[in-house]
Write a protein that holds these residues in place. Structure first.
Motif, PDB file in Angstrom:
ATOM      1  N   ASN A  15     -70.250 -41.111  45.375  1.00 56.73           N
ATOM      2  CA  ASN A  15     -69.167 -40.127  45.365  1.00 56.73           C
ATOM      3  C   ASN A  15     -69.602 -38.732  45.789  1.00 56.73           C
ATOM      4  O   ASN A  15     -68.803 -37.820  45.824  1.00 56.73           O
ATOM      5  CB  ASN A  15     -68.521 -40.057  43.977  1.00 56.73           C
ATOM      6  N   GLY A  16     -70.881 -38.544  46.050  1.00 57.54           N
ATOM      7  CA  GLY A  16     -71.367 -37.244  46.498  1.00 57.54           C
ATOM      8  C   GLY A  16     -71.716 -36.308  45.360  1.00 57.54           C
ATOM      9  O   GLY A  16     -71.318 -36.501  44.218  1.00 57.54           O
ATOM     10  N   THR A  17     -72.508 -35.294  45.671  1.00 57.27           N
ATOM     11  CA  THR A  17     -72.866 -34.218  44.757  1.00 57.27           C
ATOM     12  C   THR A  17     -72.570 -32.919  45.496  1.00 57.27           C
ATOM     13  O   THR A  17     -72.977 -32.748  46.638  1.00 57.27           O
ATOM     14  CB  THR A  17     -74.363 -34.294  44.379  1.00 57.27           C
ATOM     15  N   ILE A  18     -71.856 -31.996  44.825  1.00 60.42           N
ATOM     16  CA  ILE A  18     -71.393 -30.769  45.474  1.00 60.42           C
ATOM     17  C   ILE A  18     -71.824 -29.556  44.657  1.00 60.42           C
ATOM     18  O   ILE A  18     -71.695 -29.542  43.438  1.00 60.42           O
ATOM     19  CB  ILE A  18     -69.856 -30.804  45.620  1.00 60.42           C
ATOM     20  N   VAL A  19     -72.369 -28.541  45.325  1.00 59.65           N
ATOM     21  CA  VAL A  19     -72.747 -27.274  44.697  1.00 59.65           C
ATOM     22  C   VAL A  19     -71.948 -26.177  45.375  1.00 59.65           C
ATOM     23  O   VAL A  19     -72.082 -25.945  46.575  1.00 59.65           O
ATOM     24  CB  VAL A  19     -74.257 -26.986  44.847  1.00 59.65           C
ATOM     25  N   ASP A  20     -71.073 -25.531  44.604  1.00 62.37           N
ATOM     26  CA  ASP A  20     -70.244 -24.430  45.102  1.00 62.37           C
ATOM     27  C   ASP A  20     -69.509 -24.783  46.403  1.00 62.37           C
ATOM     28  O   ASP A  20     -69.466 -24.011  47.349  1.00 62.37           O
ATOM     29  CB  ASP A  20     -71.079 -23.169  45.292  1.00 62.37           C
ATOM     30  N   GLY A  21     -68.960 -25.987  46.457  1.00 61.54           N
ATOM     31  CA  GLY A  21     -68.172 -26.413  47.603  1.00 61.54           C
ATOM     32  C   GLY A  21     -68.959 -27.038  48.744  1.00 61.54           C
ATOM     33  O   GLY A  21     -68.378 -27.542  49.689  1.00 61.54           O
ATOM     34  N   ALA A  22     -70.288 -27.008  48.678  1.00 62.60           N
ATOM     35  CA  ALA A  22     -71.119 -27.574  49.751  1.00 62.60           C
ATOM     36  C   ALA A  22     -71.672 -28.930  49.305  1.00 62.60           C
ATOM     37  O   ALA A  22     -72.330 -29.033  48.267  1.00 62.60           O
ATOM     38  CB  ALA A  22     -72.268 -26.642  50.086  1.00 62.60           C
ATOM     39  N   LYS A  23     -71.391 -29.961  50.097  1.00 63.15           N
ATOM     40  CA  LYS A  23     -71.868 -31.309  49.773  1.00 63.15           C
ATOM     41  C   LYS A  23     -73.359 -31.431  50.091  1.00 63.15           C
ATOM     42  O   LYS A  23     -73.815 -31.033  51.155  1.00 63.15           O
ATOM     43  CB  LYS A  23     -71.082 -32.345  50.566  1.00 63.15           C
ATOM     44  N   ILE A  24     -74.112 -31.991  49.129  1.00 65.97           N
ATOM     45  CA  ILE A  24     -75.540 -32.204  49.311  1.00 65.97           C
ATOM     46  C   ILE A  24     -75.723 -33.573  49.964  1.00 65.97           C
ATOM     47  O   ILE A  24     -75.245 -34.577  49.436  1.00 65.97           O
ATOM     48  CB  ILE A  24     -76.280 -32.186  47.966  1.00 65.97           C
ATOM     49  N   PRO A  25     -76.413 -33.650  51.081  1.00 63.06           N
ATOM     50  CA  PRO A  25     -76.653 -34.947  51.722  1.00 63.06           C
ATOM     51  C   PRO A  25     -77.456 -35.869  50.802  1.00 63.06           C
ATOM     52  O   PRO A  25     -78.307 -35.404  50.035  1.00 63.06           O
ATOM     53  CB  PRO A  25     -77.467 -34.598  52.972  1.00 63.06           C
ATOM     54  N   PRO A  26     -77.200 -37.183  50.848  1.00 58.52           N
ATOM     55  CA  PRO A  26     -77.939 -38.137  50.013  1.00 58.52           C
ATOM     56  C   PRO A  26     -79.451 -37.978  50.182  1.00 58.52           C
ATOM     57  O   PRO A  26     -79.950 -37.801  51.284  1.00 58.52           O
ATOM     58  CB  PRO A  26     -77.477 -39.497  50.521  1.00 58.52           C
ATOM     59  N   GLY A  27     -80.162 -38.015  49.042  1.00 54.87           N
ATOM     60  CA  GLY A  27     -81.618 -37.924  49.053  1.00 54.87           C
ATOM     61  C   GLY A  27     -82.154 -36.509  49.174  1.00 54.87           C
ATOM     62  O   GLY A  27     -83.362 -36.321  49.272  1.00 54.87           O
ATOM     63  N   ASN A  28     -81.274 -35.500  49.147  1.00 51.74           N
ATOM     64  CA  ASN A  28     -81.707 -34.101  49.282  1.00 51.74           C
ATOM     65  C   ASN A  28     -81.464 -33.319  48.004  1.00 51.74           C
ATOM     66  O   ASN A  28     -80.711 -33.731  47.132  1.00 51.74           O
ATOM     67  CB  ASN A  28     -80.944 -33.422  50.427  1.00 51.74           C
ATOM     68  N   ARG A  29     -82.125 -32.154  47.936  1.00 52.37           N
ATOM     69  CA  ARG A  29     -81.958 -31.207  46.828  1.00 52.37           C
ATOM     70  C   ARG A  29     -81.319 -29.932  47.358  1.00 52.37           C
ATOM     71  O   ARG A  29     -81.465 -29.599  48.527  1.00 52.37           O
ATOM     72  CB  ARG A  29     -83.301 -30.828  46.220  1.00 52.37           C
ATOM     73  N   ALA A  30     -80.648 -29.210  46.465  1.00 53.13           N
ATOM     74  CA  ALA A  30     -80.055 -27.921  46.828  1.00 53.13           C
ATOM     75  C   ALA A  30     -80.245 -26.952  45.671  1.00 53.13           C
ATOM     76  O   ALA A  30     -80.130 -27.338  44.503  1.00 53.13           O
ATOM     77  CB  ALA A  30     -78.578 -28.082  47.139  1.00 53.13           C
ATOM     78  N   PRO A  31     -80.538 -25.683  45.960  1.00 55.47           N
ATOM     79  CA  PRO A  31     -80.667 -24.688  44.895  1.00 55.47           C
ATOM     80  C   PRO A  31     -79.291 -24.323  44.354  1.00 55.47           C
ATOM     81  O   PRO A  31     -78.283 -24.471  45.032  1.00 55.47           O
ATOM     82  CB  PRO A  31     -81.303 -23.496  45.607  1.00 55.47           C
ATOM     83  N   TYR A  32     -79.264 -23.866  43.114  1.00 54.14           N
ATOM     84  CA  TYR A  32     -78.029 -23.342  42.550  1.00 54.14           C
ATOM     85  C   TYR A  32     -78.335 -22.118  41.705  1.00 54.14           C
ATOM     86  O   TYR A  32     -79.463 -21.902  41.274  1.00 54.14           O
ATOM     87  CB  TYR A  32     -77.264 -24.407  41.767  1.00 54.14           C
ATOM     88  N   ASN A  33     -77.308 -21.311  41.511  1.00 53.43           N
ATOM     89  CA  ASN A  33     -77.443 -20.044  40.799  1.00 53.43           C
ATOM     90  C   ASN A  33     -76.493 -19.982  39.617  1.00 53.43           C
ATOM     91  O   ASN A  33     -75.528 -20.756  39.533  1.00 53.43           O
ATOM     92  CB  ASN A  33     -77.132 -18.880  41.746  1.00 53.43           C
ATOM     93  N   ASP A  34     -76.729 -19.028  38.737  1.00 55.13           N
ATOM     94  CA  ASP A  34     -75.855 -18.779  37.612  1.00 55.13           C
ATOM     95  C   ASP A  34     -74.431 -18.561  38.125  1.00 55.13           C
ATOM     96  O   ASP A  34     -74.213 -17.802  39.060  1.00 55.13           O
ATOM     97  CB  ASP A  34     -76.356 -17.541  36.863  1.00 55.13           C
ATOM     98  N   GLY A  35     -73.465 -19.261  37.559  1.00 57.61           N
ATOM     99  CA  GLY A  35     -72.069 -19.115  37.953  1.00 57.61           C
ATOM    100  C   GLY A  35     -71.606 -20.100  39.012  1.00 57.61           C
ATOM    101  O   GLY A  35     -70.411 -20.197  39.289  1.00 57.61           O
TER     102      GLY A  35
END
Length: 53
Positions: A15-35
């Motif tokens: 179903n995907g993983t999304i950080v602040d509206g941006a979809k993270i490609p499978p097998g990848n990591r993405a940074p996130y911030n407070d809020g």
């Protein structure tokens, strides 16, 4: 002292993983911030809230 940045990983979810509206490609990591909004699945929402010491 350097502060480490937090990340979230999409371990090839269906179903995907999304950080602040941006979809993270499978097998990848993405940074996130407070809020930021984290969506570990399309029907789940959560907000990041860190505590300062």
């Amino acid at each position: 002292m350097r502060r480490r940045r937090s990340t979230v990983e999409n371990p090839d979810s269906t179903n995907g993983t999304i950080v602040d509206g941006a979809k993270i490609p499978p097998g990848n990591r993405a940074p996130y911030n407070d809020g930021d909004e984290l969506r570990p699945a399309l029907d789940v929402k959560s907000k990041v809230c860190s505590r300062q010491k």
